[in-house]
Scaffold this motif. Structure first.
Motif, PDB file in Angstrom:
ATOM      1  N   TRP A 134     -58.206  -0.271  83.198  1.00 44.65           N
ATOM      2  CA  TRP A 134     -57.399   0.828  83.718  1.00 44.65           C
ATOM      3  C   TRP A 134     -57.962   1.363  85.036  1.00 44.65           C
ATOM      4  O   TRP A 134     -57.202   1.726  85.937  1.00 44.65           O
ATOM      5  N   ALA A 135     -59.278   1.433  85.140  1.00 45.75           N
ATOM      6  CA  ALA A 135     -59.877   1.889  86.398  1.00 45.75           C
ATOM      7  C   ALA A 135     -59.566   0.927  87.531  1.00 45.75           C
ATOM      8  O   ALA A 135     -59.261   1.354  88.667  1.00 45.75           O
ATOM      9  N   ALA A 136     -59.632  -0.383  87.271  1.00 47.69           N
ATOM     10  CA  ALA A 136     -59.286  -1.367  88.296  1.00 47.69           C
ATOM     11  C   ALA A 136     -57.809  -1.284  88.675  1.00 47.69           C
ATOM     12  O   ALA A 136     -57.441  -1.421  89.852  1.00 47.69           O
ATOM     13  N   PHE A 137     -56.958  -1.039  87.702  1.00 43.21           N
ATOM     14  CA  PHE A 137     -55.512  -0.912  87.975  1.00 43.21           C
ATOM     15  C   PHE A 137     -55.226   0.300  88.857  1.00 43.21           C
ATOM     16  O   PHE A 137     -54.462   0.204  89.839  1.00 43.21           O
ATOM     17  N   MET A 138     -55.834   1.444  88.534  1.00 47.94           N
ATOM     18  CA  MET A 138     -55.606   2.639  89.355  1.00 47.94           C
ATOM     19  C   MET A 138     -56.180   2.472  90.755  1.00 47.94           C
ATOM     20  O   MET A 138     -55.566   2.904  91.741  1.00 47.94           O
ATOM     21  N   ALA A 139     -57.354   1.845  90.867  1.00 48.99           N
ATOM     22  CA  ALA A 139     -57.939   1.617  92.187  1.00 48.99           C
ATOM     23  C   ALA A 139     -57.086   0.667  93.012  1.00 48.99           C
ATOM     24  O   ALA A 139     -56.963   0.826  94.233  1.00 48.99           O
ATOM     25  N   LEU A 140     -56.485  -0.318  92.355  1.00 49.42           N
ATOM     26  CA  LEU A 140     -55.603  -1.242  93.077  1.00 49.42           C
ATOM     27  C   LEU A 140     -54.347  -0.548  93.579  1.00 49.42           C
ATOM     28  O   LEU A 140     -53.880  -0.801  94.702  1.00 49.42           O
ATOM     29  N   LEU A 141     -53.791   0.363  92.786  1.00 55.54           N
ATOM     30  CA  LEU A 141     -52.637   1.122  93.243  1.00 55.54           C
ATOM     31  C   LEU A 141     -52.987   1.998  94.450  1.00 55.54           C
ATOM     32  O   LEU A 141     -52.202   2.098  95.404  1.00 55.54           O
ATOM     33  N   VAL A 142     -54.148   2.640  94.400  1.00 59.01           N
ATOM     34  CA  VAL A 142     -54.569   3.468  95.536  1.00 59.01           C
ATOM     35  C   VAL A 142     -54.780   2.601  96.768  1.00 59.01           C
ATOM     36  O   VAL A 142     -54.418   2.982  97.894  1.00 59.01           O
ATOM     37  N   ARG A 143     -55.336   1.416  96.574  1.00 59.26           N
ATOM     38  CA  ARG A 143     -55.588   0.510  97.706  1.00 59.26           C
ATOM     39  C   ARG A 143     -54.292   0.013  98.330  1.00 59.26           C
ATOM     40  O   ARG A 143     -54.229  -0.228  99.544  1.00 59.26           O
ATOM     41  N   LEU A 144     -53.245  -0.108  97.561  1.00 55.96           N
ATOM     42  CA  LEU A 144     -51.975  -0.596  98.092  1.00 55.96           C
ATOM     43  C   LEU A 144     -51.291   0.414  98.997  1.00 55.96           C
ATOM     44  O   LEU A 144     -50.617   0.045  99.973  1.00 55.96           O
ATOM     45  N   PHE A 145     -51.427   1.683  98.710  1.00 59.33           N
ATOM     46  CA  PHE A 145     -50.653   2.695  99.423  1.00 59.33           C
ATOM     47  C   PHE A 145     -51.500   3.574 100.342  1.00 59.33           C
ATOM     48  O   PHE A 145     -50.945   4.337 101.135  1.00 59.33           O
ATOM     49  N   PHE A 146     -52.818   3.506 100.232  1.00 57.76           N
ATOM     50  CA  PHE A 146     -53.683   4.348 101.060  1.00 57.76           C
ATOM     51  C   PHE A 146     -54.778   3.488 101.672  1.00 57.76           C
ATOM     52  O   PHE A 146     -55.105   2.396 101.174  1.00 57.76           O
ATOM     53  N   PHE A 147     -55.348   4.018 102.748  1.00 56.83           N
ATOM     54  CA  PHE A 147     -56.445   3.321 103.410  1.00 56.83           C
ATOM     55  C   PHE A 147     -57.774   3.721 102.750  1.00 56.83           C
ATOM     56  O   PHE A 147     -58.043   4.907 102.531  1.00 56.83           O
ATOM     57  N   ILE A 148     -58.585   2.734 102.418  1.00 58.85           N
ATOM     58  CA  ILE A 148     -59.882   2.960 101.799  1.00 58.85           C
ATOM     59  C   ILE A 148     -60.946   2.395 102.721  1.00 58.85           C
ATOM     60  O   ILE A 148     -60.841   1.231 103.171  1.00 58.85           O
ATOM     61  N   PRO A 149     -61.973   3.152 103.079  1.00 60.96           N
ATOM     62  CA  PRO A 149     -63.043   2.609 103.931  1.00 60.96           C
ATOM     63  C   PRO A 149     -63.725   1.408 103.286  1.00 60.96           C
ATOM     64  O   PRO A 149     -63.665   1.204 102.060  1.00 60.96           O
ATOM     65  N   GLY A 150     -64.373   0.615 104.119  1.00 55.95           N
ATOM     66  CA  GLY A 150     -65.003  -0.601 103.628  1.00 55.95           C
ATOM     67  C   GLY A 150     -66.114  -0.351 102.626  1.00 55.95           C
ATOM     68  O   GLY A 150     -66.338  -1.148 101.709  1.00 55.95           O
ATOM     69  N   GLU A 151     -66.841   0.759 102.785  1.00 57.91           N
ATOM     70  CA  GLU A 151     -67.922   1.057 101.842  1.00 57.91           C
ATOM     71  C   GLU A 151     -67.395   1.342 100.442  1.00 57.91           C
ATOM     72  O   GLU A 151     -68.046   1.027  99.450  1.00 57.91           O
ATOM     73  N   LEU A 152     -66.193   1.954 100.351  1.00 57.84           N
ATOM     74  CA  LEU A 152     -65.628   2.271  99.056  1.00 57.84           C
ATOM     75  C   LEU A 152     -64.938   1.069  98.407  1.00 57.84           C
ATOM     76  O   LEU A 152     -64.639   1.103  97.205  1.00 57.84           O
ATOM     77  N   GLU A 153     -64.665   0.034  99.169  1.00 62.12           N
ATOM     78  CA  GLU A 153     -64.036  -1.146  98.606  1.00 62.12           C
ATOM     79  C   GLU A 153     -65.024  -1.997  97.816  1.00 62.12           C
ATOM     80  O   GLU A 153     -64.623  -2.729  96.913  1.00 62.12           O
ATOM     81  N   LEU A 154     -66.293  -1.920  98.161  1.00 63.19           N
ATOM     82  CA  LEU A 154     -67.276  -2.759  97.479  1.00 63.19           C
ATOM     83  C   LEU A 154     -67.408  -2.428  95.995  1.00 63.19           C
ATOM     84  O   LEU A 154     -67.458  -3.350  95.166  1.00 63.19           O
ATOM     85  N   PRO A 155     -67.471  -1.151  95.567  1.00 66.06           N
ATOM     86  CA  PRO A 155     -67.473  -0.894  94.113  1.00 66.06           C
ATOM     87  C   PRO A 155     -66.220  -1.413  93.424  1.00 66.06           C
ATOM     88  O   PRO A 155     -66.284  -1.900  92.278  1.00 66.06           O
ATOM     89  N   PHE A 156     -65.077  -1.329  94.101  1.00 64.38           N
ATOM     90  CA  PHE A 156     -63.838  -1.855  93.529  1.00 64.38           C
ATOM     91  C   PHE A 156     -63.898  -3.378  93.384  1.00 64.38           C
ATOM     92  O   PHE A 156     -63.479  -3.945  92.362  1.00 64.38           O
ATOM     93  N   VAL A 157     -64.451  -4.053  94.394  1.00 64.12           N
ATOM     94  CA  VAL A 157     -64.601  -5.516  94.317  1.00 64.12           C
ATOM     95  C   VAL A 157     -65.580  -5.891  93.211  1.00 64.12           C
ATOM     96  O   VAL A 157     -65.373  -6.885  92.491  1.00 64.12           O
ATOM     97  N   ALA A 158     -66.660  -5.105  93.059  1.00 63.27           N
ATOM     98  CA  ALA A 158     -67.615  -5.378  91.978  1.00 63.27           C
ATOM     99  C   ALA A 158     -66.960  -5.219  90.613  1.00 63.27           C
ATOM    100  O   ALA A 158     -67.215  -6.010  89.688  1.00 63.27           O
TER     101      ALA A 158
END
Length: 227
Positions: A134-158
């Motif tokens: 569920w956390a990955a799903f919500m983060a993916l939705l936020v990533r689709l519609f909003f800009f996320i800095p590169g530093e914050l993308e790494l925890p999502f990729v992990a």
């Protein structure tokens, strides 16, 4: 008149007599070993008055119980500061700090497999469970519609890497092969950090000291896991 008699190490007799010294009541009970030992140390004779039990003897018995309690509590409360679980938490916290830090020139994508190899088991199980999905799903939705800095993308990729990683890859955790891979990644990141910093003094400047400490912790923890 009442008298207390110890006929054997574990048998206690209580007799009540009247003024003519005739028995009125007689009670016999068996004692456990601690009670019998206390009564034996109070008097060396077979029959004694319970009011004459030595105060020093009771004090010694109390001190022995307190010593045993202190010994037991010290064993229970003791925990090794460099246990494998604590080392895993140190490595995980250091990897997250390096992901979010800006005072380093390392290639931060190498931190993702390092995190997956050295994170504690309860974190990995949480990420692979329902809450992690569920956390990955919500983060993916936020990533689709909003800009996320590169530093914050790494925890999502992990998080995504741990979720989709096959069993054969995650089985390397805790084994010698996984420890060697983690040590190689940590050594490469340390080489990148200190070489791009220019000098050892610049690596400990105010802007990059946090990243330097994170690199040192990750490298030392990986080396300790190999020992």
């Amino acid at each position: 008149m009442a008298s207390l008699c110890l006929s054997s190490p574990s048998v206690l007799s209580l007799r009540l007599r009247n003024r003519n010294n005739r028995p009125v009541l007689s009670l016999t009970s068996r004692l456990r070993s601690p009670e019998a030992s206390v009564l034996r140390c109070g008097s060396s004779s077979a029959c004694f008055n319970p009011l004459r039990v030595s105060v020093d003897c009771l004090r010694m018995a109390t001190m022995r119980v307190e010593k045993r309690g202190r010994r037991g509590s010290s064993v229970v409360c003791y925990a090794a500061p460099l246990s494998p679980r604590n080392l895993q938490w140190i490595s995980t916290f250091s990897s997250i700090v390096l992901m979010l830090s800006k005072g380093t020139g390392i290639q931060k994508s190498f931190l993702v497999p390092l995190f997956a190899l050295q994170a504690p088991a309860n974190i990995i199980s949480w990420m692979k469970g329902e809450y992690g999905i569920w956390a990955a799903f919500m983060a993916l939705l936020v990533r689709l519609f909003f800009f996320i800095p590169g530093e914050l993308e790494l925890p999502f990729v992990a998080l995504l890497l741990v979720i989709v990683a096959p069993y054969q890859v995650m089985n390397l955790r805790g084994k010698q092969e996984g420890v060697i891979i983690a040590l190689a990644i940590a050594g490469f990141l340390a080489f990148q950090h200190f070489s791009r910093a220019g000098s050892l003094q610049k690596a400990f400047d105010q802007g990059s000291i946090l990243a330097t400490l994170g690199i040192i912790c990750v490298t030392v923890v990986s080396f300790l896991f190999l020992m």
